[in-house]
Motif scaffolding. Sequence first.
Motif, short mmCIF file in Angstrom:
data_model
loop_
_atom_site.label_atom_id
_atom_site.label_comp_id
_atom_site.label_asym_id
_atom_site.label_seq_id
_atom_site.Cartn_x
_atom_site.Cartn_y
_atom_site.Cartn_z
N UNK A 1 6.05 10.16 1.34
CA UNK A 1 5.16 9.02 1.12
C UNK A 1 6.01 7.78 0.91
N UNK A 2 5.43 6.63 1.18
CA UNK A 2 6.21 5.40 1.08
C UNK A 2 5.31 4.20 0.81
N UNK A 3 5.89 3.19 0.21
CA UNK A 3 5.23 1.90 0.03
C UNK A 3 5.42 1.08 1.30
N UNK A 4 4.41 0.29 1.66
CA UNK A 4 4.51 -0.51 2.88
C UNK A 4 3.79 -1.84 2.71
N UNK A 5 4.32 -2.85 3.36
CA UNK A 5 3.64 -4.14 3.42
C UNK A 5 3.98 -4.82 4.74
N UNK A 6 2.96 -5.37 5.37
CA UNK A 6 3.16 -6.17 6.58
C UNK A 6 2.70 -7.59 6.28
N UNK A 7 3.46 -8.56 6.72
CA UNK A 7 3.12 -9.96 6.46
C UNK A 7 3.40 -10.79 7.70
N UNK A 8 2.65 -11.86 7.83
CA UNK A 8 2.88 -12.81 8.92
C UNK A 8 3.37 -14.10 8.30
N UNK A 9 4.48 -14.59 8.80
CA UNK A 9 5.02 -15.85 8.33
C UNK A 9 5.35 -16.71 9.54
N UNK B 1 6.20 -14.88 12.94
CA UNK B 1 7.06 -13.71 12.74
C UNK B 1 6.28 -12.70 11.90
N UNK B 2 6.12 -11.50 12.43
CA UNK B 2 5.49 -10.40 11.69
C UNK B 2 6.62 -9.59 11.05
N UNK B 3 6.56 -9.39 9.75
CA UNK B 3 7.55 -8.54 9.08
C UNK B 3 6.86 -7.33 8.48
N UNK B 4 7.55 -6.22 8.49
CA UNK B 4 7.03 -4.99 7.89
C UNK B 4 8.15 -4.35 7.08
N UNK B 5 7.86 -4.06 5.81
CA UNK B 5 8.84 -3.45 4.90
C UNK B 5 8.28 -2.14 4.37
N UNK B 6 9.10 -1.12 4.39
CA UNK B 6 8.74 0.19 3.84
C UNK B 6 9.77 0.59 2.79
N UNK B 7 9.30 1.11 1.67
CA UNK B 7 10.20 1.63 0.63
C UNK B 7 9.98 3.13 0.55
N UNK B 8 11.02 3.88 0.93
CA UNK B 8 10.96 5.34 0.93
C UNK B 8 11.84 5.89 -0.18
N UNK B 9 11.75 7.18 -0.40
CA UNK B 9 12.65 7.88 -1.31
C UNK B 9 13.45 8.87 -0.47
N UNK C 1 0.84 -1.20 0.00
CA UNK C 1 0.00 0.00 0.00
C UNK C 1 0.88 1.24 0.00
N UNK C 2 0.27 2.39 -0.32
CA UNK C 2 0.99 3.67 -0.31
C UNK C 2 0.48 4.49 0.87
N UNK C 3 1.41 5.08 1.63
CA UNK C 3 1.05 5.90 2.79
C UNK C 3 1.75 7.25 2.68
N UNK C 4 1.15 8.28 3.27
CA UNK C 4 1.80 9.58 3.35
C UNK C 4 1.30 10.57 2.32
N UNK C 5 2.07 11.64 2.15
CA UNK C 5 1.72 12.76 1.29
C UNK C 5 2.50 12.70 -0.02
N UNK C 6 1.84 12.27 -1.09
CA UNK C 6 2.52 12.15 -2.38
C UNK C 6 2.90 13.51 -2.96
N UNK C 7 2.23 14.56 -2.53
CA UNK C 7 2.52 15.90 -3.05
C UNK C 7 3.78 16.51 -2.45
#
Length: 200
Positions: free
Chosen positions: A42-50, A91-99, A31-37
């Motif tokens: 703003x950043x991409x994020x994903x949380x997963x349970x493995x 295990x809960x993992x969370x990854x964010x891709x920022x600029x 998903x995308x979070x934050x202020x794209x303007x």
Amino acid sequence: MDGSGTITWETFLENAESFLRVSDKLLDGWTFHGEKDVPGQAYLARQAKIFIPIDDGMVNSAEATDDWCEELGSVLQEDPFVGASSPESPLITEHHILWSLSYSVPVLYFNAWKSDFSGMNVVSVEEVQKYLHHLDLKYTELSQAIHPIVGTPFLFLHPCMSHELLRNTAKSKNQLVSWLSSVAPAAFHLNLNTEYYKLT
């Protein structure tokens, strides 16, 4: 900073939108979070349970093994559907891709929790480094810092090597995906579906 080995905020957004379309098709959870303007906000994020084996390289010391066995034991007692011989733990993992505004490159932030709940029993830098060493990866630029947008501690891969990775993928149609495919193995349980590679 502009030039070879960098991408603009606009390019980051375009690449991220393409990435999200593939994620939506795959039901991959990005998903995308934050202020794209606002550049860099703003950043991409994903949380997963493995579920990972207790001896996954995350647990190398006797003390850590005792802690994890105790934690797993309580999970097994609470869940009648989990067999007593189950060698795995959540295990809960969370990854964010920022600029990065400073470097004009993508930056990967991530966290993991050895529990069913974010924020509980966080994975340490040392544990992740042991895990990565176990995989025989050469990436050593792993640090812990305050996430520049959410303001909480995260592990991150320092962007200093990203310039070289982006230079090597300059002809890619989606440099974000090309870069991510290079750094994902060092980001702790970040697996990319091969469908993403079609964007490049």
